[in-house]
Design an enzyme around this catalytic site. Structure first.
Site, PDB file in Angstrom:
ATOM      1  CB  SER A   1       4.060  -1.740  34.684  1.00 16.28           C
ATOM      2  OG  SER A   1       5.788  -1.499  34.799  1.00 16.28           O
ATOM      3  CG  HIS A   2       4.487   2.903  34.506  1.00 14.03           C
ATOM      4  ND1 HIS A   2       4.699   0.747  33.848  1.00 14.03           N
ATOM      5  CD2 HIS A   2       4.297   3.418  34.338  1.00 14.03           C
ATOM      6  CE1 HIS A   2       3.942   1.362  32.431  1.00 14.03           C
ATOM      7  NE2 HIS A   2       3.653   3.210  32.743  1.00 14.03           N
TER       8      HIS A   2
ATOM      9  CG  ASP B   1       8.413  -1.076  37.153  1.00 11.28           C
ATOM     10  OD1 ASP B   1       9.485  -1.683  38.022  1.00 11.28           O
ATOM     11  OD2 ASP B   1       7.875  -1.064  36.643  1.00 11.28           O
TER      12      ASP B   1
ATOM     13  CG  ASP C   1       6.984  -4.987  36.734  1.00  7.97           C
ATOM     14  OD1 ASP C   1       6.959  -4.000  36.466  1.00  7.97           O
ATOM     15  OD2 ASP C   1       6.615  -5.533  36.053  1.00  7.97           O
TER      16      ASP C   1
ATOM     17  CG  ASP D   1       9.890  -3.662  34.668  1.00  6.34           C
ATOM     18  OD1 ASP D   1       9.242  -2.971  34.935  1.00  6.34           O
ATOM     19  OD2 ASP D   1       9.360  -5.085  33.398  1.00  6.34           O
ATOM     20  NE  ARG D   2       8.504   1.387  32.795  1.00  3.12           N
ATOM     21  CZ  ARG D   2       7.611   2.260  32.183  1.00  3.12           C
ATOM     22  NH1 ARG D   2       7.792   3.509  33.028  1.00  3.12           N
ATOM     23  NH2 ARG D   2       6.933   1.710  31.758  1.00  3.12           N
TER      24      ARG D   2
ATOM     25  CE  LYS E   1      10.829  -2.254  31.571  1.00  2.00           C
ATOM     26  NZ  LYS E   1       9.436  -2.705  30.681  1.00  2.00           N
TER      27      LYS E   1
HETATM   28  C1  G16 Z   1       6.840  -1.409  29.448  1.00  2.00           C
HETATM   29  C2  G16 Z   1       7.775  -2.675  27.635  1.00  2.00           C
HETATM   30  C3  G16 Z   1       8.607  -1.225  27.583  1.00  2.00           C
HETATM   31  C4  G16 Z   1       7.796   0.217  27.287  1.00  2.00           C
HETATM   32  C5  G16 Z   1       7.242   0.622  28.287  1.00  2.00           C
HETATM   33  C6  G16 Z   1       6.594   1.890  27.618  1.00  2.00           C
HETATM   34  O1  G16 Z   1       6.927  -1.531  30.361  1.00  2.00           O
HETATM   35  O2  G16 Z   1       7.681  -3.571  28.873  1.00  2.00           O
HETATM   36  O3  G16 Z   1       8.875  -2.117  27.069  1.00  2.00           O
HETATM   37  O4  G16 Z   1       9.202   0.722  26.568  1.00  2.00           O
HETATM   38  O5  G16 Z   1       6.226  -0.352  28.187  1.00  2.00           O
HETATM   39  O6  G16 Z   1       5.506   1.770  26.867  1.00  2.00           O
HETATM   40  P1  G16 Z   1       4.863   2.794  26.354  1.00  2.00           P
HETATM   41  O7  G16 Z   1       5.391   3.741  25.471  1.00  2.00           O
HETATM   42  O8  G16 Z   1       3.538   1.804  24.711  1.00  2.00           O
HETATM   43  O9  G16 Z   1       3.847   2.802  27.191  1.00  2.00           O
HETATM   44  P2  G16 Z   1       6.688  -1.769  31.349  1.00  2.00           P
HETATM   45  O10 G16 Z   1       7.710  -0.963  32.441  1.00  2.00           O
HETATM   46  O11 G16 Z   1       5.592  -1.290  31.875  1.00  2.00           O
HETATM   47  O12 G16 Z   1       6.611  -3.037  31.672  1.00  2.00           O
END
Ligand code: G16
Length: 541
Positions: free
Chosen positions: A113-114, A277, A279, A281-282, A376
């Site tokens: 992800s990010h 981000d 991938d 989705d953000r 997302k």
């Molecule tokens: C993931 C989840 C999201 C979540 C986020 C933050 O996002 O898919 O639903 O809100 O992590 O999670 P945490 O607060 O546990 O770090 P992504 O974009 O990283 O896949």
């Protein structure tokens, strides 16, 4: 076909977090590490013989190596076909789109992800189910159980597949179909939004900038924003996916998307700015000299959804994660629909979307989406904003200001303490759980509720406990504490602070000022400095 059955032993800690298994690249590069996890995914599934799997990732370092391994393991385990995004590229929302469109058995997405990418940075893998969304907890628990008992994995003894050439290839008796990762997704966006209106607004002078942060959304944004909508070339910045994201931290927030933030400042800044981000989705949404919090973005999108063709019929419901502000609840109330409160993690929205209980979903962590897919979706949010801007012909700041004037403002901020000692972080959470706060008055705030959030899914009845400590005050203000489930080093403490402000004269105050008393209380209550050694958070959003 020649299949090798390779003996192995379990690795500790292959437990999927908030969104799949995320570790340092070096961890994934250990012999058998990825293979163990992939075999455990396959072993936890039933009935996929001859079926189709979708596969792709955000293009980060190790993506291509992992794809070849997974293809060979899929062949050896009896999958009929794997659909791979060309070059191994596939954004998370596009993966969800393709899984749903072609009715595949499921999909594997390679992304952290990010989190940053590169040989010394992060890698990740997650499994998505046939509905297109992240595997629910019962599936991730089953995968984890398999990782703890694994003794062998199966892999085809075959050469690598050319994943850069579109079309069908054969791999040890299995079909590998390399497809254009952008086309199906772009087509879906055209069905949801008024491209003609956006095109006209852009031609009429609406100026925008999109920062792909050298991650997966570059090709998607260029195709949709520049080619299909006619935004000028160069609208998409950092548009080439790179294995190390050009050494950027592909996290679309005010800290990491600083180049975009700088561009959006000043009288000559574009009207609209956005970033996505690793991938895809953000999303982060900016106006000229104006930042829209993800919680407010969800509320504004919900209040204006019927301006977009795909949502002209209205919303069935809204869902938000617990730490996300209650701004969306106020819109839901005005619309006469329900607002669901789920634990953090997009996977918790899946059942609500499948059951038709919610149309829009959002999280404070820069995630917004709808029932069009089961993830997302960063570019979707950008297009929905553009559709609203094209119809309303007002600035981002004016639209949000009018929204606050109508509904009141949920002033909100998140403070992150990243990379702290894990034992100290757990001790801090235990300390918070152990406090007896209900009914007490702290710094003038009376505690109405103090609990550790637990959630019972209204559709399938599954229960998820220990999802974050909440201290809710009598005036509706609240402090929420939880540990991140997506980090790869130490622990990250997240503190979410919120207060409702009905007075329009105070809506334009800096949240750090407006929330200063609650922020101080939050730090003292949790003994943050004494327990973590940190006087200040590392990231404020
Ligand atoms: C993931 C989840 C999201 C979540 C986020 C933050 O996002 O898919 O639903 O809100 O992590 O999670 P945490 O607060 O546990 O770090 P992504 O974009 O990283 O896949």
């Amino acid at each position: 076909m020649s299949v090798k059955v390779v003996a192995t032993v379990p690795f500790d800690g292959q437990k999927p977090g908030t969104s799949g298994l995320r570790k340092k690249v070096r961890v994934f590069q250990q012999a058998h590490y990825l293979e163990n996890f992939v075999q455990s995914v396959f072993d936890s599934l039933e009935g996929f013989a001859g079926a189709t799997l979708v596969l792709g990732g955000d293009g980060r370092f190790h993506n291509r190596v992992a794809i070849q391994t997974i293809l060979k393991m899929a062949a050896a385990n009896g999958w009929g076909r794997v659909m791979v995004g060309r070059g191994g590229i596939l954004s998370t929302p596009a993966a969800s789109c393709v899984i749903r469109k072609f009715g595949t058995f499921g999909g594997i997405i390679l992304s952290a992800s990010h989190n940053p990418g590169g040989p010394d940075e992060d890698f990740g893998i997650k499994y998505n189910i046939g509905a297109g969304g992240p595997a629910p907890e019962k599936v991730t628990e089953a995968i984890y159980a398999k990782t703890r008992a694994i003794r062998e994995y199966r892999i085809a003894d075959a050469p690598d597949v050319d994943i850069d050439t579109l079309g069908r290839h054969a791999l040890a008796g299995m079909a590998v179909e390399v497809f254009d990762p952008v086309a199906d997704y772009a087509e879906l966006m055209e069905q949801l939004f008024d491209f003609a209106a956006i095109r006209a607004a852009l031609a009429g002078g609406l100026r925008l900038k999109f920062d792909a942060m050298h991650a997966v959304t570059g090709p998607y944004a260029r195709e949709i924003l520049e080619h299909r909508l006619g935004a000028p070339a160069g609208t998409v910045m950092n548009g080439e996916p790179k294995e190390d994201f050009g050494r950027l931290h592909p996290d679309p927030n005010l800290v990491h998307a600083h180049d975009l933030v700088a561009l959006m400042t000043g009288p000559d800044a574009p009207d609209f700015g956005a970033a996505s981000d690793g991938d895809g989705d953000r999303n982060m949404i900016l106006g000229r000299d104006f930042y829209v919090t993800p919680s407010d973005s969800l509320a504004v999108l919900a209040a204006n959804a019927t301006l977009c063709p795909g949502y002209a019929g209205g919303l069935k419901g809204i869902a938000r994660s617990m730490p996300t502000s209650a701004a969306a609840d106020r819109v839901a109330e005005a619309l006469g629909i329900k607002c669901y409160e789920t634990p953090t993690g997009w996977k918790f929205f899946g059942t609500l979307l499948d059951a038709g209980l919610a149309t829009l979903c959002g999280e404070e962590s820069f995630g917004t989406g709808s029932d069009h897919v089961r993830e997302k979706d960063g570019l979707w949010a950008v297009l929905m904003w553009l559709n609203i801007l094209a119809v309303r012909r007002e600035s981002v700041a004016a639209i949000v200001g009018a929204h606050w004037a109508r509904f009141g403002r949920n002033v909100y901020s998140r403070h992150d303490y990243e990379g702290i000692d894990a034992a100290a972080a757990n001790g801090l959470m235990d300390h918070l759980r152990g406090l007896d706060l209900a009914g007490r008055t702290l710094d003038g705030f009376t505690v109405a509720r103090h609990d550790d959030f637990a959630y019972t899914d209204p559709v399938d009845g599954s229960v998820s406990s220990r999802q974050g400590v909440r201290v809710v005050f009598a005036d509706g203000s609240r402090i929420v504490y939880r540990l991140s489930g997506t980090g790869t080093e130490g622990a990250t403490l997240r503190v979410y602070i919120e207060r409702f402000e009905p007075d329009a004269a105070r809506h334009h105050l800096d949240p750090q000022v407006a929330l200063a008393d609650l922020i101080g209380l939050a730090r003292r209550l949790a003994e943050i400095e004494a327990r973590t050694g940190r006087a200040e958070p590392s990231v404020i959003t």
